[in-house]
Write an enzyme that holds these catalytic residues in place. Structure first.
Site, mmCIF file in Angstrom:
data_model
loop_
_atom_site.group_PDB
_atom_site.id
_atom_site.type_symbol
_atom_site.label_atom_id
_atom_site.label_comp_id
_atom_site.label_asym_id
_atom_site.label_seq_id
_atom_site.Cartn_x
_atom_site.Cartn_y
_atom_site.Cartn_z
ATOM 1 N N GLU A 289 28.255 70.408 -23.887
ATOM 2 C CA GLU A 289 29.659 70.849 -23.915
ATOM 3 C C GLU A 289 29.764 72.322 -23.494
ATOM 4 O O GLU A 289 30.685 72.719 -22.792
ATOM 5 C CB GLU A 289 30.261 70.658 -25.315
ATOM 6 C CG GLU A 289 30.209 69.231 -25.837
ATOM 7 C CD GLU A 289 30.838 68.224 -24.888
ATOM 8 O OE1 GLU A 289 31.790 68.563 -24.169
ATOM 9 O OE2 GLU A 289 30.340 67.083 -24.860
ATOM 10 N N TRP A 292 29.511 72.244 -19.887
ATOM 11 C CA TRP A 292 30.790 71.852 -19.264
ATOM 12 C C TRP A 292 31.703 73.071 -19.136
ATOM 13 O O TRP A 292 32.405 73.241 -18.149
ATOM 14 C CB TRP A 292 31.525 70.803 -20.126
ATOM 15 C CG TRP A 292 31.206 69.387 -19.784
ATOM 16 C CD1 TRP A 292 30.480 68.511 -20.541
ATOM 17 C CD2 TRP A 292 31.637 68.647 -18.610
ATOM 18 N NE1 TRP A 292 30.416 67.300 -19.907
ATOM 19 C CE2 TRP A 292 31.120 67.344 -18.733
ATOM 20 C CE3 TRP A 292 32.387 68.968 -17.483
ATOM 21 C CZ2 TRP A 292 31.342 66.365 -17.765
ATOM 22 C CZ3 TRP A 292 32.609 67.994 -16.518
ATOM 23 C CH2 TRP A 292 32.090 66.715 -16.663
ATOM 24 N N TRP A 321 53.646 61.277 -7.857
ATOM 25 C CA TRP A 321 53.748 61.198 -9.318
ATOM 26 C C TRP A 321 55.200 61.006 -9.734
ATOM 27 O O TRP A 321 56.123 61.435 -9.041
ATOM 28 C CB TRP A 321 53.230 62.486 -9.968
ATOM 29 C CG TRP A 321 51.806 62.803 -9.658
ATOM 30 C CD1 TRP A 321 51.346 63.743 -8.790
ATOM 31 C CD2 TRP A 321 50.640 62.186 -10.222
ATOM 32 N NE1 TRP A 321 49.959 63.754 -8.768
ATOM 33 C CE2 TRP A 321 49.500 62.810 -9.635
ATOM 34 C CE3 TRP A 321 50.431 61.164 -11.154
ATOM 35 C CZ2 TRP A 321 48.193 62.454 -9.963
ATOM 36 C CZ3 TRP A 321 49.126 60.819 -11.482
ATOM 37 C CH2 TRP A 321 48.035 61.450 -10.891
ATOM 38 N N ASN A 356 38.912 66.773 -28.802
ATOM 39 C CA ASN A 356 38.596 66.480 -27.394
ATOM 40 C C ASN A 356 38.865 65.027 -27.014
ATOM 41 O O ASN A 356 39.423 64.745 -25.957
ATOM 42 C CB ASN A 356 37.136 66.835 -27.109
ATOM 43 C CG ASN A 356 36.786 66.569 -25.656
ATOM 44 O OD1 ASN A 356 37.394 67.132 -24.744
ATOM 45 N ND2 ASN A 356 35.826 65.681 -25.418
ATOM 46 N N TRP A 374 50.199 65.361 -13.567
ATOM 47 C CA TRP A 374 49.281 65.959 -14.546
ATOM 48 C C TRP A 374 49.578 67.439 -14.773
ATOM 49 O O TRP A 374 49.276 67.987 -15.825
ATOM 50 C CB TRP A 374 47.824 65.762 -14.095
ATOM 51 C CG TRP A 374 47.512 66.313 -12.731
ATOM 52 C CD1 TRP A 374 47.681 65.683 -11.535
ATOM 53 C CD2 TRP A 374 47.006 67.615 -12.409
ATOM 54 N NE1 TRP A 374 47.305 66.500 -10.497
ATOM 55 C CE2 TRP A 374 46.887 67.694 -10.992
ATOM 56 C CE3 TRP A 374 46.635 68.721 -13.165
ATOM 57 C CZ2 TRP A 374 46.428 68.838 -10.333
ATOM 58 C CZ3 TRP A 374 46.175 69.855 -12.512
ATOM 59 C CH2 TRP A 374 46.077 69.909 -11.109
ATOM 60 N N TRP A 397 42.320 68.281 -17.332
ATOM 61 C CA TRP A 397 43.472 67.535 -16.795
ATOM 62 C C TRP A 397 43.126 66.855 -15.484
ATOM 63 O O TRP A 397 43.492 65.697 -15.252
ATOM 64 C CB TRP A 397 44.692 68.449 -16.657
ATOM 65 C CG TRP A 397 45.454 68.449 -17.946
ATOM 66 C CD1 TRP A 397 45.363 69.365 -18.948
ATOM 67 C CD2 TRP A 397 46.364 67.434 -18.404
ATOM 68 N NE1 TRP A 397 46.156 68.991 -20.001
ATOM 69 C CE2 TRP A 397 46.785 67.806 -19.688
ATOM 70 C CE3 TRP A 397 46.850 66.252 -17.865
ATOM 71 C CZ2 TRP A 397 47.683 67.043 -20.442
ATOM 72 C CZ3 TRP A 397 47.742 65.475 -18.598
ATOM 73 C CH2 TRP A 397 48.135 65.878 -19.871
HETATM 74 C C1 LIG Z 1 43.002 67.494 -20.919
HETATM 75 C C2 LIG Z 1 42.039 68.475 -21.551
HETATM 76 C C3 LIG Z 1 42.428 69.786 -21.743
HETATM 77 C C4 LIG Z 1 41.534 70.714 -22.307
HETATM 78 N N1 LIG Z 1 41.949 72.022 -22.475
HETATM 79 C C5 LIG Z 1 41.075 72.931 -22.988
HETATM 80 C C6 LIG Z 1 41.465 74.289 -23.148
HETATM 81 O O1 LIG Z 1 42.568 74.704 -22.783
HETATM 82 N N2 LIG Z 1 40.566 75.144 -23.724
HETATM 83 C C7 LIG Z 1 39.318 74.741 -24.121
HETATM 84 O O2 LIG Z 1 38.546 75.558 -24.633
HETATM 85 N N3 LIG Z 1 38.924 73.466 -23.962
HETATM 86 C C8 LIG Z 1 39.755 72.543 -23.421
HETATM 87 N N4 LIG Z 1 39.357 71.248 -23.280
HETATM 88 C C9 LIG Z 1 37.965 70.881 -23.628
HETATM 89 C C10 LIG Z 1 37.750 70.377 -25.073
HETATM 90 O O3 LIG Z 1 38.673 69.396 -25.394
HETATM 91 C C11 LIG Z 1 37.810 71.490 -26.116
HETATM 92 O O4 LIG Z 1 37.008 72.578 -25.714
HETATM 93 C C12 LIG Z 1 37.276 70.987 -27.472
HETATM 94 O O5 LIG Z 1 38.088 69.928 -27.931
HETATM 95 C C13 LIG Z 1 37.285 72.112 -28.466
HETATM 96 O O6 LIG Z 1 36.858 71.678 -29.719
HETATM 97 P P1 LIG Z 1 35.517 72.248 -30.368
HETATM 98 O O7 LIG Z 1 35.504 73.717 -30.260
HETATM 99 O O8 LIG Z 1 35.408 71.659 -31.726
HETATM 100 O O9 LIG Z 1 34.438 71.645 -29.363
HETATM 101 P P2 LIG Z 1 32.893 71.273 -29.511
HETATM 102 O O10 LIG Z 1 32.783 69.811 -29.320
HETATM 103 O O11 LIG Z 1 32.265 71.845 -30.712
HETATM 104 O O12 LIG Z 1 32.264 71.934 -28.192
HETATM 105 C C14 LIG Z 1 31.747 73.268 -28.173
HETATM 106 C C15 LIG Z 1 32.435 74.088 -27.128
HETATM 107 O O13 LIG Z 1 32.152 73.594 -25.836
HETATM 108 C C16 LIG Z 1 33.279 73.801 -24.987
HETATM 109 N N5 LIG Z 1 33.741 72.497 -24.503
HETATM 110 C C17 LIG Z 1 33.686 71.326 -25.166
HETATM 111 N N6 LIG Z 1 34.143 70.323 -24.384
HETATM 112 C C18 LIG Z 1 34.497 70.888 -23.220
HETATM 113 C C19 LIG Z 1 35.049 70.387 -22.004
HETATM 114 N N7 LIG Z 1 35.310 69.077 -21.823
HETATM 115 N N8 LIG Z 1 35.321 71.259 -21.011
HETATM 116 C C20 LIG Z 1 35.058 72.583 -21.151
HETATM 117 N N9 LIG Z 1 34.531 73.101 -22.269
HETATM 118 C C21 LIG Z 1 34.261 72.277 -23.286
HETATM 119 C C22 LIG Z 1 34.357 74.473 -25.819
HETATM 120 O O14 LIG Z 1 34.292 75.854 -25.605
HETATM 121 C C23 LIG Z 1 33.948 74.092 -27.228
HETATM 122 O O15 LIG Z 1 34.390 75.000 -28.206
HETATM 123 C C24 LIG Z 1 40.231 70.300 -22.695
HETATM 124 C C25 LIG Z 1 39.857 68.961 -22.499
HETATM 125 C C26 LIG Z 1 40.744 68.059 -21.929
HETATM 126 C C27 LIG Z 1 40.301 66.633 -21.736
#
Ligand SMILES: Cc1cc2nc3c(=O)[nH]c(=O)nc-3n(C[C@H](O)[C@H](O)[C@H](O)COP(=O)(O)OP(=O)(O)OC[C@H]3O[C@@H](n4cnc5c(N)ncnc54)[C@H](O)[C@@H]3O)c2cc1C
Length: 490
Positions: A289, A292, A321, A356, A374, A397
């Site tokens: 993550e 990512w 769209w 997420n 989107w 997105w």
């Molecule tokens: C449509 C959509 C919009 C999103 N918008 C954002 C946003 O504006 N800001 C944001 O930080 N994340 C975003 N995410 C990614 C992800 O959903 C969140 O980072 C995550 O839910 C945060 O929860 P956590 O800190 O408990 O994550 P954890 O699961 O603990 O992951 C650790 C860290 O990894 C990073 N991370 C995790 N998943 C992703 C991912 N898919 N893409 C990029 N980084 C990731 C984050 O910094 C997160 O804090 C988005 C995902 C989707 C599908």
């Protein structure tokens, strides 16, 4: 002469190369933050995120003050004014070197170029550091010398990078000999926080600042990481780190996340019955993550046109769209009649954060089931999310709408009912967010329209579930034909 640290989305004192370099220069150090409410408006920054930033600045000002570094909060309505504001500041404080953490979205890059141009005639050097990521955006290239656009090979190279040069934690900064602690004036932060006027019920949910972020990471690594792979997809469980806001505002560094997670491998982790195996899997999945996050930042840095609202895959720019405002409004308010989607949107609206799995489900529902642009959803998320981050939000997105970097094509469609049955099997999460459905027993919660007990207050599904894949496929095929025909005739 004085060294200046220009703070942006890196609101911490620990593991901050710019601050370390400024302290290492042997000159007195000051710090500055440009407070830009007009730019926040332009970037649709959510009120709860503004609150997080203001509150974290308060702690940062105090921390830096103990190190003998004054933090000035300087008004600067938008990025356009930054060159002039910083030039004036540098002149009046005899600044000769400015240190900052690099930012990669287009507007931020343009701002930084304009600032460098304005400071050059004053003899001020600008030094940037890639602390917002683990691996700098242009460090990894494919065999053809191009940026990675597919995650899996990127992740392999990212892992190899960490293996070649294992990251370590820098020592905390120290107050230079001879420097005295300075007081921090919170007046301007208080004023802006009062203007936000957010309810306590919302702000009480969150802990801003560097110290809280470090504690949260510590707690996550020692207590939850071992279960991360198992729990992370279930929104009813406290399975994820909740560190996204801290990472995006920089109250914690991604480096610290990686170092602590990797170090926990040596201990085998304290959680789980199958301690070692589960912990190892948890670390690897969580590091994915973090990768990512780096991946989307390098996409943003290498493909700046994404900042103009363009899709990554050009042919998808021709998709027609829907612009149905009533359906969009129902989605925003969590009134689609699909319980998991509604629970997700209500979680976002009431807390400023969304799990997420639910971001994927709700984004997929908007872009595939409702077939709404989107970019409307991307923009709504930014207006609500405390962790709103352009690169991750845009990446998420575009992944959901199948316009992005991902190799899998537009056939990816989630069924909101199937997702609900898989990831909230007993409806605990739905019941926590959608009170109208609280009394629906057992599995009926996933398809309330089939239940004779359905509360009248809960809406019927706003669109049917059948035929979605066929409609989306046809629309994407049509878009590709227009794109190809336009290419052939030009
Ligand atoms: C449509 C959509 C919009 C999103 N918008 C954002 C946003 O504006 N800001 C944001 O930080 N994340 C975003 N995410 C990614 C992800 O959903 C969140 O980072 C995550 O839910 C945060 O929860 P956590 O800190 O408990 O994550 P954890 O699961 O603990 O992951 C650790 C860290 O990894 C990073 N991370 C995790 N998943 C992703 C991912 N898919 N893409 C990029 N980084 C990731 C984050 O910094 C997160 O804090 C988005 C995902 C989707 C599908």
């Amino acid at each position: 002469m004085t060294a200046l640290v220009w703070y942006r989305n890196d609101l911490r004192a620990r593991d901050h190369q710019g601050l370390s370099a400024a302290l290492g220069s042997g000159q007195p150090v000051r710090a500055v933050y440009l407070l830009s409410p007009g730019q926040w408006d332009r970037h649709q920054v959510a009120p709860i995120r503004r609150w997080y930033v203001l509150s974290s600045l308060r702690e940062l000002g105090e921390t830096l003050g103990k190190l003998g570094i004054p933090l000035d909060i300087v008004p600067c309505e938008t990025f356009d004014e930054a060159p002039e504001v910083l030039a004036t500041y540098c002149r009046s404080h005899q600044i000769k070197a400015l240190y900052c953490t690099r930012e990669y979205p287009l507007n931020e890059l343009r701002r930084d170029r304009a600032v460098a141009d304005a400071l050059r005639p004053l003899g001020v050097t600008l030094q940037g550091y890639d602390d917002a990521v683990v691996v700098p955006p242009r460090a990894l290239k494919t065999g053809q010398g191009t940026p990675y656009t597919v995650f899996t090979p990127y992740r392999r190279r990212w892992d190899a990078c960490l293996a070649e040069a294992p990251p370590t934690m820098p020592a905390p900064p120290k107050r230079p000999a001879g420097a005295a602690p300075v007081a921090f004036d919170v007046g301007v932060l208080d004023k802006h926080e009062r203007l936000l006027d957010l309810p306590d019920t919302l702000t009480r949910l969150w802990q801003p600042g560097e110290k809280a972020a470090r504690q949260q990471l510590q707690h996550f690594v020692s207590d939850r990481l071992g279960h991360y792979r198992r729990d992370r997809d279930f929104p009813a469980l406290p399975g994820t780190s909740l560190l996204s806001t801290a990472l995006s505002a920089g109250t914690i560094s991604p480096l610290r996340c990686v170092v602590l997670a990797r170090a926990s491998l040596a201990e085998g982790g304290k959680t789980g019955a199958d301690k070692e195996g589960a912990h190892k899997e948890g670390v690897s999945t969580w590091l994915s993550e973090i990768a990512w996050r780096d991946f989307y930042r390098q996409i943003m840095a290498n493909f700046p046109h994404l900042a103009w609202g363009a899709p990554f895959r050009p042919e998808t720019g021709f998709v027609q769209w829907s612009r149905d405002e009533a359906l969009f409004q129902a989605w925003c308010e969590g009134r689609t009649g699909y319980p998991l989607v509604d629970a997700a949107m209500r979680q976002l609206n009431s807390t400023g954060w969304m799990h997420n799995r639910l971001r994927m489900v709700s984004a997929m529902f908007l872009s595939k089931n409702l077939f709404i642009d989107w970019r409307w959803g991307e923009s709504y998320f930014m207006q609500q999310l405390m962790d709103g981050d352009f690169a991750a939000n845009n990446g998420g997105w575009q992944w959901s709408a199948s316009t992005g970097t991902d190799a899998a094509p537009y056939f990816r469609v989630f069924s909101p009912v199937r997702q609900s049955e898989r990831f909230d099997p007993d409806g605990t999460f739905i019941r926590s967010q959608v009170p109208e459905l609280r009394d629906l027993p057992g599995k009926q919660i996933h398809q309330p329209w089939k239940s004779p007990l359905l509360a009248a207050a809960y809406p019927a599904p706003i669109v049917p579930l059948d035929g979605v894949r066929e409609r989306v496929t046809a629309a994407f095929k049509a878009a590709k034909q227009i794109h190809d025909a336009a290419g052939a005739s030009s």
